[in-house]
Design a protein around this motif. Structure first.
Motif, PDB file in Angstrom:
ATOM      1  N   ARG A  21       4.861  -3.654 -10.075  1.00  0.00           N
ATOM      2  CA  ARG A  21       3.278  -3.533 -10.338  1.00  0.00           C
ATOM      3  C   ARG A  21       2.845  -4.033 -11.722  1.00  0.00           C
ATOM      4  N   GLN A  22       3.952  -3.849 -12.570  1.00  0.00           N
ATOM      5  CA  GLN A  22       3.750  -4.076 -14.089  1.00  0.00           C
ATOM      6  C   GLN A  22       3.956  -6.212 -14.098  1.00  0.00           C
ATOM      7  N   ARG A  23       4.462  -6.715 -13.024  1.00  0.00           N
ATOM      8  CA  ARG A  23       5.576  -8.204 -13.036  1.00  0.00           C
ATOM      9  C   ARG A  23       4.106  -8.445 -12.466  1.00  0.00           C
ATOM     10  N   PHE A  24       3.551  -8.079 -11.413  1.00  0.00           N
ATOM     11  CA  PHE A  24       2.748  -8.564 -10.575  1.00  0.00           C
ATOM     12  C   PHE A  24       1.524  -8.655 -10.960  1.00  0.00           C
ATOM     13  N   ILE A  25       1.363  -7.706 -11.889  1.00  0.00           N
ATOM     14  CA  ILE A  25       0.492  -7.857 -13.424  1.00  0.00           C
ATOM     15  C   ILE A  25      -0.130  -9.506 -14.508  1.00  0.00           C
ATOM     16  N   ASP A  26       1.497  -9.572 -14.639  1.00  0.00           N
ATOM     17  CA  ASP A  26       1.746 -10.577 -15.285  1.00  0.00           C
ATOM     18  C   ASP A  26       1.400 -11.451 -14.871  1.00  0.00           C
ATOM     19  N   LEU A  27       1.700 -11.573 -13.739  1.00  0.00           N
ATOM     20  CA  LEU A  27       1.960 -12.927 -12.748  1.00  0.00           C
ATOM     21  C   LEU A  27       1.012 -13.073 -11.972  1.00  0.00           C
ATOM     22  N   ALA A  28      -0.200 -12.107 -12.203  1.00  0.00           N
ATOM     23  CA  ALA A  28      -1.718 -12.375 -11.511  1.00  0.00           C
ATOM     24  C   ALA A  28      -1.806 -14.220 -11.570  1.00  0.00           C
ATOM     25  N   PRO A  29      -2.715 -14.513 -10.145  1.00  0.00           N
ATOM     26  CA  PRO A  29      -3.231 -16.146 -10.806  1.00  0.00           C
ATOM     27  C   PRO A  29      -4.964 -16.000 -10.757  1.00  0.00           C
ATOM     28  N   PRO A  30      -5.034 -16.597 -11.485  1.00  0.00           N
ATOM     29  CA  PRO A  30      -6.529 -16.774 -12.221  1.00  0.00           C
ATOM     30  C   PRO A  30      -7.672 -15.776 -10.617  1.00  0.00           C
ATOM     31  N   THR A  31      -8.590 -14.877 -11.332  1.00  0.00           N
ATOM     32  CA  THR A  31      -9.279 -14.661 -10.076  1.00  0.00           C
ATOM     33  C   THR A  31     -10.254 -14.924 -10.015  1.00  0.00           C
ATOM     34  N   ALA A  46       0.773  -1.133   0.222  1.00  0.00           N
ATOM     35  CA  ALA A  46       0.021  -0.091  -0.101  1.00  0.00           C
ATOM     36  C   ALA A  46       1.029   1.196  -0.090  1.00  0.00           C
ATOM     37  N   ASP A  47       2.294   1.439   0.563  1.00  0.00           N
ATOM     38  CA  ASP A  47       2.947   2.694   0.932  1.00  0.00           C
ATOM     39  C   ASP A  47       3.737   2.495  -0.809  1.00  0.00           C
ATOM     40  N   VAL A  48       3.855   1.394  -1.647  1.00  0.00           N
ATOM     41  CA  VAL A  48       4.621   2.084  -2.715  1.00  0.00           C
ATOM     42  C   VAL A  48       3.570   1.765  -3.882  1.00  0.00           C
ATOM     43  N   ASP A  49       2.736   1.250  -4.141  1.00  0.00           N
ATOM     44  CA  ASP A  49       2.063   0.285  -4.763  1.00  0.00           C
ATOM     45  C   ASP A  49       2.154   2.316  -6.154  1.00  0.00           C
ATOM     46  N   PRO A  50       2.522   1.984  -6.963  1.00  0.00           N
ATOM     47  CA  PRO A  50       2.385   2.982  -8.335  1.00  0.00           C
ATOM     48  C   PRO A  50       1.055   3.368  -8.914  1.00  0.00           C
ATOM     49  N   SER A  51      -0.137   2.935  -8.608  1.00  0.00           N
ATOM     50  CA  SER A  51      -1.150   3.162  -9.042  1.00  0.00           C
ATOM     51  C   SER A  51      -1.895   3.914  -8.187  1.00  0.00           C
ATOM     52  N   ARG A  52      -1.326   3.943  -6.229  1.00  0.00           N
ATOM     53  CA  ARG A  52      -1.882   4.434  -5.401  1.00  0.00           C
ATOM     54  C   ARG A  52      -0.908   6.045  -5.302  1.00  0.00           C
ATOM     55  N   HIS A  53      -0.463   5.947  -6.044  1.00  0.00           N
ATOM     56  CA  HIS A  53       1.086   7.347  -5.624  1.00  0.00           C
ATOM     57  C   HIS A  53       0.984   7.824  -7.028  1.00  0.00           C
ATOM     58  N   PRO A  54       0.746   8.535  -7.886  1.00  0.00           N
ATOM     59  CA  PRO A  54       1.425   8.776  -9.087  1.00  0.00           C
ATOM     60  C   PRO A  54       2.016  10.053  -9.040  1.00  0.00           C
ATOM     61  N   HIS A  85       6.065 -10.626  -0.945  1.00  0.00           N
ATOM     62  CA  HIS A  85       5.131 -10.567   0.569  1.00  0.00           C
ATOM     63  C   HIS A  85       4.617  -9.094  -0.488  1.00  0.00           C
ATOM     64  N   TRP A  86       4.337  -8.484  -0.977  1.00  0.00           N
ATOM     65  CA  TRP A  86       4.268  -7.458  -1.724  1.00  0.00           C
ATOM     66  C   TRP A  86       2.899  -8.036  -2.718  1.00  0.00           C
ATOM     67  N   PHE A  87       3.683  -8.454  -3.734  1.00  0.00           N
ATOM     68  CA  PHE A  87       2.799  -9.606  -4.684  1.00  0.00           C
ATOM     69  C   PHE A  87       2.348  -9.829  -4.158  1.00  0.00           C
ATOM     70  N   LEU A  88       1.864 -11.183  -2.796  1.00  0.00           N
ATOM     71  CA  LEU A  88       0.548 -11.599  -1.931  1.00  0.00           C
ATOM     72  C   LEU A  88      -1.030  -9.837  -1.949  1.00  0.00           C
ATOM     73  N   ALA A  89       0.268  -9.428  -1.518  1.00  0.00           N
ATOM     74  CA  ALA A  89      -0.776  -8.447  -1.127  1.00  0.00           C
ATOM     75  C   ALA A  89      -1.552  -7.613  -2.003  1.00  0.00           C
ATOM     76  N   SER A  90      -0.314  -7.491  -3.298  1.00  0.00           N
ATOM     77  CA  SER A  90      -1.436  -6.989  -4.042  1.00  0.00           C
ATOM     78  C   SER A  90      -2.652  -7.914  -5.283  1.00  0.00           C
ATOM     79  N   HIS A  91      -2.319  -9.059  -4.696  1.00  0.00           N
ATOM     80  CA  HIS A  91      -3.432  -9.948  -5.094  1.00  0.00           C
ATOM     81  C   HIS A  91      -4.665 -10.082  -3.937  1.00  0.00           C
ATOM     82  N   GLY A  92      -4.674  -9.629  -2.714  1.00  0.00           N
ATOM     83  CA  GLY A  92      -5.701  -8.875  -2.125  1.00  0.00           C
ATOM     84  C   GLY A  92      -5.077 -10.218  -1.216  1.00  0.00           C
ATOM     85  N   ILE A  93      -4.125 -10.342  -0.587  1.00  0.00           N
ATOM     86  CA  ILE A  93      -3.360 -11.508   1.001  1.00  0.00           C
ATOM     87  C   ILE A  93      -3.667 -10.837   1.564  1.00  0.00           C
ATOM     88  N   SER A  94      -3.967 -10.990   3.230  1.00  0.00           N
ATOM     89  CA  SER A  94      -3.571  -9.627   4.100  1.00  0.00           C
ATOM     90  C   SER A  94      -2.103 -10.394   4.456  1.00  0.00           C
TER      91      SER A  94
END
Length: 222
Positions: free
Chosen positions: A119-129, A12-20, A171-180
């Motif tokens: 951020r882009q790599r996290f999107i590319d590696l996203a598991p099925p939603t 949440a601190d570093v996610d570029p989508s939240r911090h232009p 840790h960031w990758f998991l958090a980016s996909h909704g894991i606490s």
């Protein structure tokens, strides 16, 4: 002043989508001018990192908490185990404030570029939603872990303390996909804890083992 260190940054601190962040050449030059008065002269430095606290505070206030990683350089720099190549450490990089300020800006842009890349790599590696996290095919988690570990080891050059940021990225990758945050920390610790070393990139066998443990920990912790 640990809140100014990047080790504890969350997604949440570093996610570029939240911090232009948009720093063109004109804005970069202006930022360097603003940084000049905050910098020490090389002749006054008798500690590795504290002379830069004013700079870090200024960048965080201006851009957000993510900016505290601007001088998280590769290897044993001001901090330990980062990815920034534009900055070494205060002892070796600081000269005059006027000459040093553009390096601060370059380092900040490099750090931000890394966050954008993640951020882009996290999107590319996203598991099925369309299925619960625990029901995702383990292959998706294993693939993500393998690629992220390899990516971080390469970017940090697997130097001193590199595995700390590696665990943080997982840790960031998991958090980016909704894991606490708490669960993500537990998963990463079970997968990685004690298996990586400073100054040594993990071989394929170790990476495979960690990736398998990563996937297993996710499925075992609903």
């Amino acid at each position: 002043m640990s809140e100014l260190w990047p080790y504890s940054l969350t997604w949440a601190d570093v996610d570029p989508s939240r911090h232009p962040f948009d720093l063109d050449e004109h804005a970069a030059h202006r930022l360097a001018v603003l940084v000049v008065p905050l910098l020490p002269d090389a002749s006054t430095i008798d500690d590795v990192s504290w002379p830069l606290t004013a700079v870090t505070e200024f960048l965080v206030q201006r851009y957000g908490q993510w900016a505290c990683g601007w001088n998280w350089s590769i290897g044993e720099g001001d901090l330990d185990g980062g990815v920034v190549g534009a900055w070494c450490c205060a002892a070796h990089t600081v000269t005059t404030p006027e000459a040093t300020a553009p390096l601060v800006v370059e380092a900040l842009r490099e750090w931000r570029s890394w966050l954008d890349e993640l951020r882009q790599r996290f999107i590319d590696l996203a598991p099925p939603t369309d299925v619960p996290v625990a029901s995702v095919d383990p292959w998706h988690w294993e693939r993500a872990c393998t690629r992220l570990v390899t990516m971080v080891a390469d970017r940090t050059e697997a130097e001193s303390g590199w595995y700390g940021h590696c665990m943080q990225v997982l840790h960031w990758f998991l958090a980016s996909h909704g894991i606490s945050e708490e669960r993500a920390e537990q998963i990463v610790e079970k997968a990685v804890g004690g298996r990586f070393d400073s100054w040594m990139a993990p071989d394929a066998t170790v990476v495979d083992e960690v990736s398998t443990r990563f996937a297993q920990a996710i499925s075992q912790n609903p």
